[in-house]
Design a protein around this motif. Structure first.
Motif, PDB file in Angstrom:
ATOM      1  N   LEU A  48     -15.002   6.090  -8.303  1.00 20.70           N
ATOM      2  CA  LEU A  48     -14.487   6.342  -9.966  1.00 20.70           C
ATOM      3  C   LEU A  48     -13.194   5.710 -10.125  1.00 20.70           C
ATOM      4  CD1 LEU A  48     -15.639  10.363 -10.914  1.00 20.70           C
ATOM      5  CD2 LEU A  48     -16.470   7.606 -11.368  1.00 20.70           C
ATOM      6  N   ALA A  49     -13.296   4.714 -10.439  1.00 21.60           N
ATOM      7  CA  ALA A  49     -11.317   4.138 -10.891  1.00 21.60           C
ATOM      8  C   ALA A  49     -10.328   5.379 -11.023  1.00 21.60           C
ATOM      9  CB  ALA A  49     -12.093   3.584 -12.289  1.00 21.60           C
ATOM     10  N   SER A  50     -11.115   6.402 -12.034  1.00 26.17           N
ATOM     11  CA  SER A  50     -10.081   7.138 -12.529  1.00 26.17           C
ATOM     12  C   SER A  50      -9.699   8.392 -10.866  1.00 26.17           C
ATOM     13  CB  SER A  50     -10.223   8.170 -13.123  1.00 26.17           C
ATOM     14  OG  SER A  50     -11.705   9.427 -13.111  1.00 26.17           O
ATOM     15  N   ASP A  51     -10.715   8.576 -10.354  1.00 31.57           N
ATOM     16  CA  ASP A  51     -10.550   9.374  -8.733  1.00 31.57           C
ATOM     17  C   ASP A  51      -9.042   8.141  -7.730  1.00 31.57           C
ATOM     18  OD1 ASP A  51     -11.416  10.915  -9.539  1.00 31.57           O
ATOM     19  OD2 ASP A  51     -13.194  10.630  -8.320  1.00 31.57           O
ATOM     20  N   ASN A  52      -9.258   6.456  -8.053  1.00 33.06           N
ATOM     21  CA  ASN A  52      -8.364   5.562  -7.799  1.00 33.06           C
ATOM     22  C   ASN A  52      -7.457   5.138  -7.888  1.00 33.06           C
ATOM     23  OD1 ASN A  52     -10.938   4.509  -5.784  1.00 33.06           O
ATOM     24  ND2 ASN A  52     -11.788   2.831  -6.957  1.00 33.06           N
ATOM     25  N   GLN A  53      -7.348   5.331  -9.226  1.00 30.27           N
ATOM     26  CA  GLN A  53      -5.494   6.007 -10.178  1.00 30.27           C
ATOM     27  C   GLN A  53      -5.031   6.532  -9.375  1.00 30.27           C
ATOM     28  OE1 GLN A  53      -5.673   5.597 -14.428  1.00 30.27           O
ATOM     29  NE2 GLN A  53      -3.399   4.519 -14.331  1.00 30.27           N
ATOM     30  N   LYS A  54      -5.653   7.796  -9.536  1.00 35.14           N
ATOM     31  CA  LYS A  54      -4.892   9.247  -8.927  1.00 35.14           C
ATOM     32  C   LYS A  54      -4.955   9.457  -7.414  1.00 35.14           C
ATOM     33  CE  LYS A  54      -7.667  12.155 -12.505  1.00 35.14           C
ATOM     34  NZ  LYS A  54      -8.523  13.138 -12.369  1.00 35.14           N
ATOM     35  N   VAL A  55      -5.148   8.431  -6.816  1.00 29.06           N
ATOM     36  CA  VAL A  55      -5.193   8.632  -5.173  1.00 29.06           C
ATOM     37  C   VAL A  55      -3.751   7.369  -5.481  1.00 29.06           C
ATOM     38  CG1 VAL A  55      -5.625   7.525  -3.233  1.00 29.06           C
ATOM     39  CG2 VAL A  55      -7.440   9.382  -4.181  1.00 29.06           C
ATOM     40  N   GLN A  56      -3.608   6.802  -5.950  1.00 31.55           N
ATOM     41  CA  GLN A  56      -2.588   5.433  -5.927  1.00 31.55           C
ATOM     42  C   GLN A  56      -1.500   6.192  -5.666  1.00 31.55           C
ATOM     43  OE1 GLN A  56      -2.615   2.827  -4.276  1.00 31.55           O
ATOM     44  NE2 GLN A  56      -1.106   2.130  -4.412  1.00 31.55           N
ATOM     45  N   ILE A  57      -1.291   7.175  -7.156  1.00 27.84           N
ATOM     46  CA  ILE A  57      -0.668   7.383  -7.655  1.00 27.84           C
ATOM     47  C   ILE A  57       0.269   8.253  -6.566  1.00 27.84           C
ATOM     48  CG2 ILE A  57       0.404   8.981  -9.597  1.00 27.84           C
ATOM     49  CD1 ILE A  57      -0.868   7.407 -11.692  1.00 27.84           C
ATOM     50  N   GLY A  58      -1.335   9.336  -6.214  1.00 28.03           N
ATOM     51  CA  GLY A  58      -0.800   9.988  -5.684  1.00 28.03           C
ATOM     52  C   GLY A  58       0.373  10.124  -4.248  1.00 28.03           C
ATOM     53  N   LEU A  59      -0.413   9.001  -3.486  1.00 29.41           N
ATOM     54  CA  LEU A  59      -0.020   8.421  -2.430  1.00 29.41           C
ATOM     55  C   LEU A  59       0.924   7.707  -2.976  1.00 29.41           C
ATOM     56  CD1 LEU A  59      -2.678   6.303  -1.235  1.00 29.41           C
ATOM     57  CD2 LEU A  59      -1.572   8.426  -0.235  1.00 29.41           C
ATOM     58  N   GLU A  60       2.115   6.941  -3.805  1.00 31.55           N
ATOM     59  CA  GLU A  60       3.010   6.501  -4.680  1.00 31.55           C
ATOM     60  C   GLU A  60       4.225   7.933  -4.651  1.00 31.55           C
ATOM     61  OE1 GLU A  60       3.856   3.133  -4.663  1.00 31.55           O
ATOM     62  OE2 GLU A  60       1.823   3.071  -3.632  1.00 31.55           O
ATOM     63  N   LYS A  61       3.222   9.256  -4.420  1.00 30.38           N
ATOM     64  CA  LYS A  61       4.313   9.971  -4.855  1.00 30.38           C
ATOM     65  C   LYS A  61       5.279  10.412  -3.586  1.00 30.38           C
ATOM     66  CE  LYS A  61       4.608  10.523  -9.803  1.00 30.38           C
ATOM     67  NZ  LYS A  61       5.939  10.870 -10.433  1.00 30.38           N
ATOM     68  N   ALA A  62       4.259  10.446  -2.438  1.00 25.49           N
ATOM     69  CA  ALA A  62       4.287  11.279  -1.190  1.00 25.49           C
ATOM     70  C   ALA A  62       5.294  10.165  -0.604  1.00 25.49           C
ATOM     71  CB  ALA A  62       2.446  11.600  -1.179  1.00 25.49           C
ATOM     72  N   LYS A  63       4.991   9.187  -0.839  1.00 26.01           N
ATOM     73  CA  LYS A  63       5.508   7.723  -0.212  1.00 26.01           C
ATOM     74  C   LYS A  63       7.230   8.681   0.500  1.00 26.01           C
ATOM     75  CE  LYS A  63       5.729   3.695  -2.085  1.00 26.01           C
ATOM     76  NZ  LYS A  63       5.496   2.656  -2.024  1.00 26.01           N
ATOM     77  N   GLY A  64       7.633   9.270  -0.010  1.00 24.99           N
ATOM     78  CA  GLY A  64       8.774   9.946   0.602  1.00 24.99           C
ATOM     79  C   GLY A  64       8.591  10.217   1.518  1.00 24.99           C
ATOM     80  N   THR A  65       7.656  11.815   1.069  1.00 18.45           N
ATOM     81  CA  THR A  65       7.951  12.535   2.060  1.00 18.45           C
ATOM     82  C   THR A  65       6.467  11.767   3.457  1.00 18.45           C
ATOM     83  OG1 THR A  65       6.964  14.364   0.827  1.00 18.45           O
ATOM     84  CG2 THR A  65       6.165  14.999   2.606  1.00 18.45           C
ATOM     85  N   ILE A  66       6.314  11.364   3.155  1.00 16.55           N
ATOM     86  CA  ILE A  66       5.283  10.272   4.222  1.00 16.55           C
ATOM     87  C   ILE A  66       6.729   9.577   5.430  1.00 16.55           C
ATOM     88  CG2 ILE A  66       3.562   8.549   5.085  1.00 16.55           C
ATOM     89  CD1 ILE A  66       1.761   9.195   2.495  1.00 16.55           C
ATOM     90  N   LYS A  67       7.358   9.446   5.011  1.00 11.10           N
ATOM     91  CA  LYS A  67       8.605   8.065   5.506  1.00 11.10           C
ATOM     92  C   LYS A  67       9.514   9.097   6.207  1.00 11.10           C
ATOM     93  CE  LYS A  67      10.685   4.415   4.450  1.00 11.10           C
ATOM     94  NZ  LYS A  67      11.491   3.277   3.646  1.00 11.10           N
ATOM     95  N   ARG A  68       9.680  10.109   5.372  1.00 13.25           N
ATOM     96  CA  ARG A  68      10.593  11.363   6.136  1.00 13.25           C
ATOM     97  C   ARG A  68      10.211  11.983   7.247  1.00 13.25           C
ATOM     98  NH1 ARG A  68      11.198  14.081   2.148  1.00 13.25           N
ATOM     99  NH2 ARG A  68       9.930  15.708   2.943  1.00 13.25           N
ATOM    100  N   GLU A  69       8.837  12.186   7.278  1.00 13.63           N
ATOM    101  CA  GLU A  69       7.709  12.780   8.551  1.00 13.63           C
ATOM    102  C   GLU A  69       7.599  11.570   9.306  1.00 13.63           C
ATOM    103  OE1 GLU A  69       6.962  15.940   9.063  1.00 13.63           O
ATOM    104  OE2 GLU A  69       7.879  16.525   7.266  1.00 13.63           O
TER     105      GLU A  69
END
Length: 116
Positions: free
Chosen positions: A57-78
Motif C-alpha cells: 500500500l502506498a499509504s504504508d510506504n509513506q508512513k514507513v518513510q516518515i517513521g524512518l526519518e523521525k527515527a534517524k536521530g535515534t539510529i545515528k546515536r545508537e
C-alpha cells in the motif's frame, strides 16, 4: 579508501540498523521494515540505506518513510555507540524496489508459461 573497507562498513551499518530497528525504535510505523542494502559514499560520509516492507500500500510506504526519518536521530546515536568510527555517516532511507520488480518478472514468466 579501499573498496573492501567501504563494503565492510556498509555491511556493518546494515546489520546494526536492522538490530536497532528491531530492538530500540518503538515507532509502530517502522515495525516490519527490513534493511536490504547499504551503499556508502567513497569518503564514508553518506550511507544510502535501502529497505523493504511487507505491505504494497502506498499509504504504508509513506508512513514507513516518515517513521524512518523521525527515527534517524535515534539510529545515528545508537550507531555511534556501537561502531568505532570517527564520524557516523548521514543516513538516507530509500525504498528498495528490486524485490517488487523481481516478483513482477516472476509473475510475467509464470503467465507466459501458462500460455504455452
Amino acid at each position: 579508501m579501499s573498496n573492501h573497507r567501504i563494503e565492510r562498513v556498509g555491511m556493518e551499518i546494515k546489520r546494526e540498523v536492522n538490530e536497532i530497528l528491531q530492538k530500540k525504535v518503538r515507532d509502530p510505523r517502522v515495525q516490519g521494515v527490513t534493511i536490504t542494502d547499504v551503499q556508502m559514499s567513497g569518503d564514508l560520509s553518506l550511507a544510502k540505506v535501502y529497505y523493504t516492507i511487507m505491505s504494497d500500500l502506498a499509504s504504508d510506504n509513506q508512513k514507513v518513510q516518515i517513521g524512518l526519518e523521525k527515527a534517524k536521530g535515534t539510529i545515528k546515536r545508537e550507531l555511534g555507540k556501537n561502531l568505532t568510527m570517527y564520524k557516523i555517516p548521514d543516513l538516507t532511507f530509500i525504498k528498495d524496489e528490486s524485490i517488487e520488480y523481481g516478483n513482477k518478472i516472476d509473475q510475467m514468466l509464470r503467465d507466459l508459461e501458462k500460455r504455452n
